[in-house]
Scaffold this active site. Structure first.
Site, mmCIF file in Angstrom:
data_model
loop_
_atom_site.group_PDB
_atom_site.id
_atom_site.type_symbol
_atom_site.label_atom_id
_atom_site.label_comp_id
_atom_site.label_asym_id
_atom_site.label_seq_id
_atom_site.Cartn_x
_atom_site.Cartn_y
_atom_site.Cartn_z
ATOM 1 N N ASP A 302 30.734 111.211 6.181
ATOM 2 C CA ASP A 302 31.512 112.231 5.477
ATOM 3 C C ASP A 302 31.661 113.486 6.340
ATOM 4 O O ASP A 302 30.663 114.096 6.732
ATOM 5 C CB ASP A 302 30.761 112.547 4.167
ATOM 6 N N ASP A 364 38.613 114.499 -3.201
ATOM 7 C CA ASP A 364 37.727 113.798 -4.143
ATOM 8 C C ASP A 364 38.391 113.547 -5.494
ATOM 9 O O ASP A 364 39.031 114.435 -6.063
ATOM 10 C CB ASP A 364 36.463 114.625 -4.402
HETATM 11 C C1 GLA Z 1 32.504 114.670 -0.312
HETATM 12 C C2 GLA Z 1 32.937 113.237 -0.527
HETATM 13 C C3 GLA Z 1 32.364 112.714 -1.831
HETATM 14 C C4 GLA Z 1 30.858 112.817 -1.818
HETATM 15 C C5 GLA Z 1 30.486 114.266 -1.579
HETATM 16 C C6 GLA Z 1 29.017 114.484 -1.389
HETATM 17 O O1 GLA Z 1 33.091 115.526 -1.236
HETATM 18 O O2 GLA Z 1 34.329 113.159 -0.521
HETATM 19 O O3 GLA Z 1 32.758 111.372 -2.031
HETATM 20 O O4 GLA Z 1 30.332 111.983 -0.833
HETATM 21 O O5 GLA Z 1 31.105 114.776 -0.407
HETATM 22 O O6 GLA Z 1 28.803 115.856 -1.247
#
Ligand code: GLA
Length: 554
Positions: A302, A364
């Site tokens: 990520d 997200d």
């Molecule tokens: C990002 C990712 C999410 C999750 C969060 C964890 O926002 O896109 O899917 O993994 O980080 O903080």
């Protein structure tokens, strides 16, 4: 009864050390200058870095970036007075309100626009222990207070030096994920508030609920498991995850596979107090070896804080992901590689070159209709980039998390399957309602997702809030989704002859169709099919050639 009589000598003996301590403390407090670099650590909750500037009693953060790659701003402002610290920070949380217009496609070179954020406040109240350490209680609006410490750290720890990414080259295909990966991920339901026991229970429930039989295989531990590095630089689990290898063994003993999470940056996105957990920056090969040694089968990687050590160019982005892609291959262990950088720089065009088996194409998802709808319907134009081993990932499923209606969740599942999206359940598998199970485990719908010949879904028609999506399936069949994105029930139609079957020598065949949510056949007659589709709902059909000849001609 003894009475305490005034005795000047005794009182001097008692009071002198107390007075000395008080004077000492006053001198200490007066001497503390918080100007410098500080790490705010919460036990098992990650770390957040600040560069602070003190003028008189006033303390503010210097907004020069740093490794903190978490969400929103990091502005801190307040006072240090008489050994008491009081700081307030305002940061942004994704909004709960309506999101931008539906159908918005991710922009080229940029993360797609997030919904407007809401300002929240965090208050840090601390007591100075010594010049380098302050015990702090932190209170974020709407959350439990957390105890932690502010510890003085070096500039180098706060601002890790940039390491140039490698020259770009194509990472060989690892041969994994020939169909979109299926599993469960901790983030949507638990964020970072979960532990080893939760993950084990989820593995148990994956089997006992029938999810594993339906095809769900990977149990992925998202953000929240790491604490830092040991003296040899090896990444280690935190108090909630004391033995990551034992956890992997347990999940494997259930016949499942297990996934782990890290970042190309120095730390991950969002610890409980807004900082993050340990990332892999500068330790990519070492971490890949560790994950392999522990027995992990999947890595979600990520971007988070990587912007603090890499530039925002596509080359740096690809290079950062390639570095881990190559490191994973070197371990010799089959590890599915999941890129998560929210679709920046059209990742679907180069994610496979960096070694990715799947790549997030959007910001997200949230457990709300407007979020799911906006993301899901924006994926159709890039569906052609899917190929066995390399998949667009419009984010994990929210089915069963309670923020949408059953019709909306059926739309979510239908859309993700038409898109050949990875199916990572994001709900609590221990407590699934029958309706949730019926959505997540519908074998006919999953079969569309897992089709061995992943042809891209196409938009057959769009009229107002009604859309018909079609996807050719292997075995001379089609999946047809009639989606109603509107607020009222709608009649939606399509012409049977819009489905371009391979009709073979005879030029026509009789069709048969099945409603995959009602689990019943649909009569094929006339030129068109019309269904009344509930608001935010879907009718999903599988249409194929009936055995035998004659009947309805095409
Ligand atoms: C990002 C990712 C999410 C999750 C969060 C964890 O926002 O896109 O899917 O993994 O980080 O903080």
């Amino acid at each position: 009864m003894r009475t305490l009589r005034f005795h000047p000598r005794r009182w001097t003996i008692v009071l002198t050390p107390v007075l000395l301590m008080l004077v000492g403390a006053l001198i200490l407090f007066a001497q503390i200058d918080m100007t410098g670099y500080w790490a705010f650590r919460v036990k098992d909750g990650g770390v957040n870095y600040f560069q602070l500037q003190q003028t008189g009693e006033n303390v503010t953060s210097v907004s020069t970036g740093g490794r903190g790659g978490g969400r929103g701003g990091r502005g801190l402002t307040g006072t240090l007075r008489g050994g008491k610290l009081h700081l307030v920070s305002t940061f942004n949380m994704p909004a709960q309100g309506p999101a931008p217009a539906a159908g918005q496609a991710p922009g080229a070179g940029q993360a797609p626009a997030r919904p407007p954020a809401q300002a929240r406040e965090t208050v840090y109240d601390g007591v100075v222990e010594n010049a380098n350490r302050i015990a702090v209680t932190v209170q974020t609006s709407g959350r439990e207070p957390l105890r932690g410490t502010l510890e003085r750290v070096t500039r180098e720890e706060t601002f890790p030096a940039r390491i140039p990414p490698p020259d770009l080259r194509d990472v060989p295909d690892n041969g994994l994920a020939r169909t979109p990966p299926m599993g469960w991920n901790s983030w949507n339901k638990f964020q970072d508030v979960f532990d080893d026991a939760t993950v084990r229970q989820m593995a148990d429930a994956m089997v006992s609920s029938g999810m594993s039989k339906a095809g769900y295989t990977y149990i992925v531990v998202d953000e929240g498991w790491s604490s830092g590095r040991d003296a040899n630089g090896n990444i280690v689990g935190n108090g909630k995850f004391p033995d990551m290898k034992a956890l992997a063994n347990y999940v494997h003993s259930k016949g499942l596979k297990i996934g782990i999470y890290s970042s190309p940056g120095p730390q991950s996105c969002s610890g409980r107090m807004g900082g993050g957990y340990q990332g892999s920056f500068g330790h990519e090969e070492q971490d890949a070896r560790t994950f392999g040694k522990w027995g992990y089968d999947y890595l979600k990687y990520d971007w988070c804080s990587a912007g603090s050590v890499y530039s925002s160019t596509r080359e740096d982005n690809q290079g950062a992901y390639q570095k881990m892609g190559e490191a994973l291959l070197k371990t010799g262990r089959p590890i599915v590689y999941s890129l998560c950088q929210y679709g920046m720089h059209d990742v679907w065009k180069w994610g496979a070159k960096a070694g990715g088996n799947l790549w997030r194409t959007t910001d997200d998802i949230a457990d709300r209709w407007d979020s799911m709808e906006r993301i899901g319907f924006a994926q159709i134009d890039i569906a052609g980039y899917n190929q066995p081993g390399h998949w667009n990932d419009p984010d994990m499923l929210e089915v069963g998390n309670g923020g949408m209606t059953a019709d909306e969740y059926r739309t979510h599942m239908s859309l993700w399957c038409l898109l050949s999206a990875p199916l990572m359940a994001g709900n609590d598998l221990r407590t699934m309602a029958e309706e949730t199970k019926s959505i997540l485990m519908n074998p006919d719908v999953i079969a569309i997702d897992q089709d061995r010949d992943p042809k891209p879904v196409q938009r057959l028609s769009q009229a107002g809030k009604s859309e018909v999506l079609v996807r050719p399936l292997s075995g001379n069949a089609f999946a047809v989704g009639l989606f109603n994105r509107g607020d009222k029930p709608a009649e939606i139609s399509f012409r049977w002859d819009a489905l371009k079957f391979d009709t073979g020598l005879y030029g026509f065949r009789r069709l048969q169709a099945q409603d995959l949510w009602k689990h019943e056949p649909v009569q094929v007659s006339g030129d068109t099919y019309t269904a009344t589709v509930p608001s935010h709902g879907v009718v999903l059909l599988r249409v194929s050639i009936a055995s035998g000849r004659g009947g309805f001609g095409l």
